[in-house]
Scaffold this motif. Structure first.
Motif, PDB file in Angstrom:
ATOM      1  N   THR A  87     -18.548  39.572 -41.598  1.00  0.00           N
ATOM      2  CA  THR A  87     -19.366  39.865 -42.771  1.00  0.00           C
ATOM      3  C   THR A  87     -18.541  39.847 -44.046  1.00  0.00           C
ATOM      4  OG1 THR A  87     -20.831  41.247 -41.426  1.00  0.00           O
ATOM      5  CG2 THR A  87     -20.902  41.584 -43.811  1.00  0.00           C
ATOM      6  N   HIS A  88     -17.296  40.230 -43.968  1.00  0.00           N
ATOM      7  CA  HIS A  88     -16.479  40.424 -45.171  1.00  0.00           C
ATOM      8  C   HIS A  88     -15.438  39.332 -45.400  1.00  0.00           C
ATOM      9  CE1 HIS A  88     -18.037  44.512 -45.868  1.00  0.00           C
ATOM     10  NE2 HIS A  88     -18.027  44.636 -44.546  1.00  0.00           N
ATOM     11  N   LYS A  89     -15.311  38.398 -44.479  1.00  0.00           N
ATOM     12  CA  LYS A  89     -14.210  37.427 -44.574  1.00  0.00           C
ATOM     13  C   LYS A  89     -14.308  36.558 -45.817  1.00  0.00           C
ATOM     14  CE  LYS A  89     -16.568  34.116 -41.515  1.00  0.00           C
ATOM     15  NZ  LYS A  89     -16.548  33.455 -40.201  1.00  0.00           N
ATOM     16  N   TRP A  90     -15.521  36.278 -46.320  1.00  0.00           N
ATOM     17  CA  TRP A  90     -15.670  35.382 -47.478  1.00  0.00           C
ATOM     18  C   TRP A  90     -14.964  35.944 -48.709  1.00  0.00           C
ATOM     19  CZ3 TRP A  90     -18.066  36.520 -52.130  1.00  0.00           C
ATOM     20  CH2 TRP A  90     -18.805  37.705 -52.178  1.00  0.00           C
ATOM     21  N   TRP A  91     -15.084  37.258 -48.908  1.00  0.00           N
ATOM     22  CA  TRP A  91     -14.415  37.846 -50.076  1.00  0.00           C
ATOM     23  C   TRP A  91     -12.993  38.306 -49.742  1.00  0.00           C
ATOM     24  CZ3 TRP A  91     -12.545  42.796 -50.047  1.00  0.00           C
ATOM     25  CH2 TRP A  91     -13.105  43.731 -49.156  1.00  0.00           C
ATOM     26  N   MET A  92     -12.742  38.689 -48.474  1.00  0.00           N
ATOM     27  CA  MET A  92     -11.401  39.149 -48.119  1.00  0.00           C
ATOM     28  C   MET A  92     -10.373  38.034 -48.274  1.00  0.00           C
ATOM     29  SD  MET A  92     -12.160  41.536 -44.788  1.00  0.00           S
ATOM     30  CE  MET A  92     -10.412  41.718 -44.436  1.00  0.00           C
ATOM     31  N   GLU A  93     -10.670  36.850 -47.724  1.00  0.00           N
ATOM     32  CA  GLU A  93      -9.698  35.750 -47.790  1.00  0.00           C
ATOM     33  C   GLU A  93      -9.644  35.138 -49.183  1.00  0.00           C
ATOM     34  OE1 GLU A  93      -7.688  35.610 -45.589  1.00  0.00           O
ATOM     35  OE2 GLU A  93      -8.623  36.309 -43.745  1.00  0.00           O
ATOM     36  N   GLY A  94     -10.809  34.960 -49.814  1.00  0.00           N
ATOM     37  CA  GLY A  94     -10.815  34.369 -51.158  1.00  0.00           C
ATOM     38  C   GLY A  94     -10.103  35.237 -52.166  1.00  0.00           C
ATOM     39  N   SER A  95     -10.346  36.555 -52.118  1.00  0.00           N
ATOM     40  CA  SER A  95      -9.697  37.441 -53.085  1.00  0.00           C
ATOM     41  C   SER A  95      -8.208  37.603 -52.775  1.00  0.00           C
ATOM     42  CB  SER A  95     -10.389  38.803 -53.112  1.00  0.00           C
ATOM     43  OG  SER A  95     -10.244  39.497 -51.888  1.00  0.00           O
ATOM     44  N   ALA A  96      -7.818  37.576 -51.476  1.00  0.00           N
ATOM     45  CA  ALA A  96      -6.392  37.659 -51.139  1.00  0.00           C
ATOM     46  C   ALA A  96      -5.644  36.450 -51.688  1.00  0.00           C
ATOM     47  CB  ALA A  96      -6.210  37.770 -49.628  1.00  0.00           C
ATOM     48  N   GLU A  97      -6.281  35.281 -51.680  1.00  0.00           N
ATOM     49  CA  GLU A  97      -5.661  34.097 -52.288  1.00  0.00           C
ATOM     50  C   GLU A  97      -5.481  34.308 -53.794  1.00  0.00           C
ATOM     51  OE1 GLU A  97      -5.189  30.488 -50.414  1.00  0.00           O
ATOM     52  OE2 GLU A  97      -4.375  32.371 -49.660  1.00  0.00           O
ATOM     53  N   LYS A 102      -5.948  24.310 -50.692  1.00  0.00           N
ATOM     54  CA  LYS A 102      -7.359  24.432 -50.292  1.00  0.00           C
ATOM     55  C   LYS A 102      -8.308  23.729 -51.261  1.00  0.00           C
ATOM     56  CE  LYS A 102      -5.623  27.787 -47.600  1.00  0.00           C
ATOM     57  NZ  LYS A 102      -4.596  28.417 -48.408  1.00  0.00           N
ATOM     58  N   ILE A 103      -7.798  23.027 -52.273  1.00  0.00           N
ATOM     59  CA  ILE A 103      -8.690  22.442 -53.280  1.00  0.00           C
ATOM     60  C   ILE A 103      -9.635  21.422 -52.663  1.00  0.00           C
ATOM     61  CG2 ILE A 103      -8.728  20.821 -55.231  1.00  0.00           C
ATOM     62  CD1 ILE A 103      -6.629  22.417 -56.570  1.00  0.00           C
ATOM     63  N   GLU A 104      -9.138  20.585 -51.767  1.00  0.00           N
ATOM     64  CA  GLU A 104     -10.016  19.580 -51.167  1.00  0.00           C
ATOM     65  C   GLU A 104     -11.113  20.251 -50.350  1.00  0.00           C
ATOM     66  OE1 GLU A 104      -9.818  15.360 -48.699  1.00  0.00           O
ATOM     67  OE2 GLU A 104      -8.024  16.607 -48.892  1.00  0.00           O
ATOM     68  N   TYR A 105     -10.792  21.362 -49.698  1.00  0.00           N
ATOM     69  CA  TYR A 105     -11.814  22.107 -48.961  1.00  0.00           C
ATOM     70  C   TYR A 105     -12.857  22.677 -49.924  1.00  0.00           C
ATOM     71  CZ  TYR A 105      -8.757  21.943 -44.856  1.00  0.00           C
ATOM     72  OH  TYR A 105      -8.002  21.529 -43.793  1.00  0.00           O
ATOM     73  N   LEU A 106     -12.376  23.243 -51.030  1.00  0.00           N
ATOM     74  CA  LEU A 106     -13.292  23.779 -52.027  1.00  0.00           C
ATOM     75  C   LEU A 106     -14.174  22.679 -52.583  1.00  0.00           C
ATOM     76  CD1 LEU A 106     -14.335  25.929 -54.006  1.00  0.00           C
ATOM     77  CD2 LEU A 106     -12.325  25.461 -55.442  1.00  0.00           C
ATOM     78  N   ASP A 107     -13.579  21.547 -52.909  1.00  0.00           N
ATOM     79  CA  ASP A 107     -14.316  20.424 -53.475  1.00  0.00           C
ATOM     80  C   ASP A 107     -15.411  19.950 -52.526  1.00  0.00           C
ATOM     81  OD1 ASP A 107     -15.069  18.395 -55.124  1.00  0.00           O
ATOM     82  OD2 ASP A 107     -13.305  17.158 -54.812  1.00  0.00           O
ATOM     83  N   THR A 163     -14.304  30.838 -46.759  1.00  0.00           N
ATOM     84  CA  THR A 163     -13.296  31.902 -46.752  1.00  0.00           C
ATOM     85  C   THR A 163     -12.208  31.595 -47.786  1.00  0.00           C
ATOM     86  OG1 THR A 163     -12.226  30.770 -44.872  1.00  0.00           O
ATOM     87  CG2 THR A 163     -13.725  32.590 -44.363  1.00  0.00           C
ATOM     88  N   TYR A 164     -11.133  30.957 -47.345  1.00  0.00           N
ATOM     89  CA  TYR A 164     -10.024  30.658 -48.243  1.00  0.00           C
ATOM     90  C   TYR A 164     -10.465  29.763 -49.405  1.00  0.00           C
ATOM     91  CZ  TYR A 164      -7.341  32.312 -44.223  1.00  0.00           C
ATOM     92  OH  TYR A 164      -6.850  33.068 -43.189  1.00  0.00           O
ATOM     93  N   GLU A 165     -11.480  28.935 -49.180  1.00  0.00           N
ATOM     94  CA  GLU A 165     -11.957  28.028 -50.232  1.00  0.00           C
ATOM     95  C   GLU A 165     -12.468  28.785 -51.450  1.00  0.00           C
ATOM     96  OE1 GLU A 165     -13.924  26.420 -46.365  1.00  0.00           O
ATOM     97  OE2 GLU A 165     -13.157  28.328 -47.113  1.00  0.00           O
ATOM     98  N   ASN A 166     -12.811  30.065 -51.263  1.00  0.00           N
ATOM     99  CA  ASN A 166     -13.359  30.851 -52.374  1.00  0.00           C
ATOM    100  C   ASN A 166     -12.289  31.282 -53.381  1.00  0.00           C
ATOM    101  OD1 ASN A 166     -16.105  30.827 -51.698  1.00  0.00           O
ATOM    102  ND2 ASN A 166     -15.865  32.526 -50.268  1.00  0.00           N
ATOM    103  N   PHE A 167     -11.054  30.818 -53.217  1.00  0.00           N
ATOM    104  CA  PHE A 167     -10.024  31.200 -54.179  1.00  0.00           C
ATOM    105  C   PHE A 167     -10.407  30.769 -55.583  1.00  0.00           C
ATOM    106  CE2 PHE A 167      -8.757  26.831 -53.448  1.00  0.00           C
ATOM    107  CZ  PHE A 167      -8.188  26.432 -54.642  1.00  0.00           C
ATOM    108  N   GLY A 168     -11.064  29.610 -55.709  1.00  0.00           N
ATOM    109  CA  GLY A 168     -11.483  29.148 -57.030  1.00  0.00           C
ATOM    110  C   GLY A 168     -12.552  30.038 -57.630  1.00  0.00           C
TER     111      GLY A 168
END
Length: 759
Positions: A350-360, A376-381, A393-398
């Motif tokens: 439930t929380h991984k989307w913000w946990m990994e993105g905010s940790a980045e 992770k930019i290509e994943y985000l794109d 998850t990690y893609e949410n760094f942007g």
């Protein structure tokens, strides 16, 4: 009458000269045009479209969604994490959820190889936090399988020796172990690094050792103190430690990495402790006793009240140079901070989307110029075009970088607190909707990523899409029946590529719902954020080329919304739709143009000219060109002026460079002529010219023919340049003339009618 006739004759000669010049201007201007078909044949009532707002760097809510074929395939990229490998295996039926967790844990500690876990060797982000958190979530279930639970507990202890165990099997660097004070005869052969590895294999449980029955007391306290050495640093009330195998002593490269790890723990702690709303406590980082697996680092779930946060560092960590390695540590430390600072971080799913993105994001605050997250930019794109932020998850760094920029890091911490207060995505969605202006800014997040890029923490680099961004779908518009309808999923950074077919002019309106945001740009200028705007009411394609637009359409509603576009008109042009519509001569350009002609004419002399009123040209889709002079005023040397009204028509062709006007006939309807203190009014009616000169009527049946001789049908070609609002015509041997669209409209020009008679 002789004096009057002389005045008339002189005046008519001047008037004829100016009328011929006007004709040249009209023909020359027409030489900068091209065909199009119009539903309006009269210049008095041309078609008018609504104006489009001037684009700005911030988005205005157009509230509009779309649909189309999804073309950004996330499966074209390798798995981003171990969790993705695990979930893909469950979905494919390769293993059950429980079996998959055991396999992933065994892989990470090196008990099985990558050949037994399809896809795992391709993982981009080889962090093990997600799998460890999912293991803990499984163990927290009261009805979990006890046998599987026992195995997962053993595997977890291998990665994370309990804190009390670490204290028994380690000594601080520079200290002397207690067992060295014991006689050699009392030291069993287990006191070797191989024995420490054996201890790790059984989950640091001394009672599980093969010869455990030889010890009367806890073997850990007596014989394994030298497995680990640790270094520590005290930061106020916080203690940070790095544990490493005793066998590393004397290995400069290994001990250097230990020092770097301690520095990274300290750097991270100092940055996070300085941010209001974050709590930072004791930290333990431990390198594995054996070369376990290929994962790089983990932050375990722990008792935040009584235990230091454990971070396991495994061999893949060696593959990163010091700068990137430090950011990895900062990422793991923020997972610890999340546990200390926010209401919930369980269950991980439930929380991984913000946990990994905010940790980045926060790890990049510690090391702004490292930018390890850019992997992770290509994943985000690719993925953001079809997956919601809750599915990444990690893609949410942007996304979190954008939120930190727009709301400040301090406010973002408060937003994370609100998000983590809920253990459901629906509750987290509600928390985001409550953020000020979030609906509009989520659309701006998409536009920034697709255009100028999201300013990174180092204030010099930007997180941005590829040159040709991935899109959620595509549409082609060919005629007025192609009314596109786009379905917009909530919290997805949806964008569409929309193609308007060549040689066309389209008028369109948006049926905008209240719960969607919209922005658009011509694809070739999408990297310029100032080019983005609301839906253009008019689109003009090119002679031999389609025009392609990008639409960014977003919603944060509970359900999907539909954004529809109504194509109200499609007109086909023979070529160069840029010319279509109505143009008005630029006064300054006309003055310069005429003064240049007069200066080059030996009998013309020099003049001081000022211009007023309107000289319109309209290029139509049926290949016709129309002209209209409406109170077009020329004042010479502050004493002589004429006001002209008239119209003309002809046909034209254009190829983007050369405009040819054919059979253009210009008729002067009336002229008001001021000369000194007198006035002359000329009216042309059925080829009969009549004059009122100083209040006296005067007529000459030959004068109308004489004056209109210069208005015979003309054919002429000229070079031209048409660009948005400006039409520049270079008339052979005469010069350059500029026309403007009546209203300046961006990003696409919109033709505007000539003013009505009462204007």
């Amino acid at each position: 009458m002789i004096s009057i006739n002389k005045v008339v004759e002189g005046s008519m000669q001047r008037l004829k000269l100016f009328l011929i010049v006007i004709l040249l201007v009209i023909v020359g201007a027409a030489c900068g045009a091209q065909n199009e078909s119009s539903t309006t044949d009269s210049l008095e009532n041309p078609s008018i479209t609504a104006s489009v707002p001037t684009p700005t760097a911030t988005l205005s809510p157009a509230n509009t969604p779309l649909s189309g074929e999804a073309i950004g395939d996330p499966d074209g990229l390798p798995p981003i994490s171990f969790v993705e490998v695990y979930e893909a295996g469950v979905e494919a039926g390769n293993w059950t959820k429980e079996e998959g967790l055991v396999l992933m844990m065994k892989y990470m500690i090196g008990q099985i190889g990558p050949e037994e876990v399809p896809g795992v060797s391709e993982v981009e982000e080889a962090e093990g936090t997600g799998i460890v958190r999912m293991v803990i979530d499984y163990l927290d279930q009261p009805d979990h399988d006890s046998e599987i639970g026992q195995e997962l507990n053993r595997l977890k202890r291998i990665l994370f020796p309990p804190q009390e165990v670490l204290e028994q099997i380690s000594r601080q660097k520079g200290s002397v172990p207690r067992n060295r004070l014991v006689s050699v005869e009392q030291i069993p052969p287990l006191q070797t690094q191989e024995a420490c590895a054996e201890l790790a294999e059984v989950g640091y449980d001394g009672n599980e050792l093969e010869n455990a029955d030889e010890f009367d007391e806890n073997p850990l306290a007596q014989f394994f103190e030298d497995c680990y050495i640790y270094v520590e640093r005290i930061l106020g009330d916080q203690t940070i430690r790095v544990y490493y195998p005793a066998g590393w002593e004397g290995d400069d490269a290994r001990e250097s990495r230990v020092r770097v790890t301690l520095e990274a723990l300290a750097d991270s702690s100092n940055v996070y402790r300085g941010l209001p709303g974050l709590t930072v406590k004791d930290l333990n980082a431990a390198f594995g006793l054996a070369p376990y697996g290929e994962a790089k680092a983990f932050a375990n779930f722990f008792d935040p009240e009584t235990e230091a946060c454990p971070i396991a560092m495994l061999p893949l960590s060696d593959q990163f140079e010091d700068g990137k390695f430090k950011q990895i540590v900062a990422h793991e430390v923020f997972h610890c901070v999340q546990t200390w600072s926010f209401p919930n971080s369980k269950p991980y799913d439930t929380h991984k989307w913000w946990m990994e993105g905010s940790a980045e994001y926060f790890s990049n605050l510690v090391y702004p110029s490292t930018n390890l997250e850019y992997r992770k930019i290509e994943y985000l794109d690719t993925r953001s075009a079809e997956l919601s932020i809750f599915q990444m998850t990690y893609e949410n760094f942007g996304f979190f970088q954008f939120m930190g920029n727009k709301y400040s890091t301090e406010n973002l911490i408060g937003i994370l607190y609100s998000i983590s207060s809920s253990n459901s995505h629906s509750g987290q969605e509600t928390a985001l909707r409550a953020v000020a202006d979030f609906e509009k800014r989520f659309n701006l997040y998409v536009v920034e990523f697709l255009s100028s890029g999201i300013l990174d923490s180092d204030q010099s680099t930007r997180i941005k899409s590829t040159t040709l961004p991935k899109v959620s779908g595509s549409e082609t518009i060919e005629d007025k029946n192609d009314d596109p309808k786009f379905r917009v999923q909530p919290f997805v950074a949806m964008r569409y590529r929309v193609t308007y077919k060549e040689e066309k002019r389209f008028l369109q309106t948006a049926l905008t719902p209240d719960d969607a945001q919209f922005s658009s740009v011509e694809e070739k200028t999408h990297q310029d954020i100032s080019s983005w705007s609301d839906l253009p009411p008019e689109i003009r394609s090119e002679c031999d080329k389609d025009v392609i637009y990008l639409f960014a359409i977003t919603s944060v509603d509970d359900f999907y919304v539909d954004y529809e576009i109504d194509i109200t008109l499609d007109e086909k042009a023979e070529c160069d739709p840029c010319l279509l519509g109505t143009w008005d001569v630029d006064h300054q350009s006309f003055e310069t143009y005429i003064e240049g002609i007069m200066a080059r004419n030996p009998s013309g002399g020099t003049i001081d000219l000022s211009v007023g009123g309107h000289q319109y040209l309209q290029f139509k889709t049926d290949g016709k060109v129309l002209s209209q002079r409406k109170d077009f005023t020329l004042r010479i040397n502050e004493q002589f002026s004429t006001i002209i009204n008239g119209n003309g028509s002809g046909t034209y062709t254009a190829n983007g460079e050369v405009l040819t006007v054919m059979n253009f006939l210009d008729i002067t309807d009336s002229v008001g002529f001021d000369y000194g203190n007198g006035q002359i009014t000329y009216t042309n009616n059925s080829n009969q010219a009549s004059f009122s000169i100083f209040g006296m009527d005067y007529s000459d049946p030959n004068l109308a023919t004489d004056l209109n001789a210069g208005n015979a049908p003309q054919t002429q070609s000229a070079q031209y340049v048409c660009d948005k609002d400006d039409l520049t015509i270079t008339i052979p041997n005469l010069g350059e003339l500029l026309f403007n669209r009546v209203d300046q409209i961006l990003p696409t020009p919109v033709p505007t009618a000539a003013p009505a008679d009462n204007e």
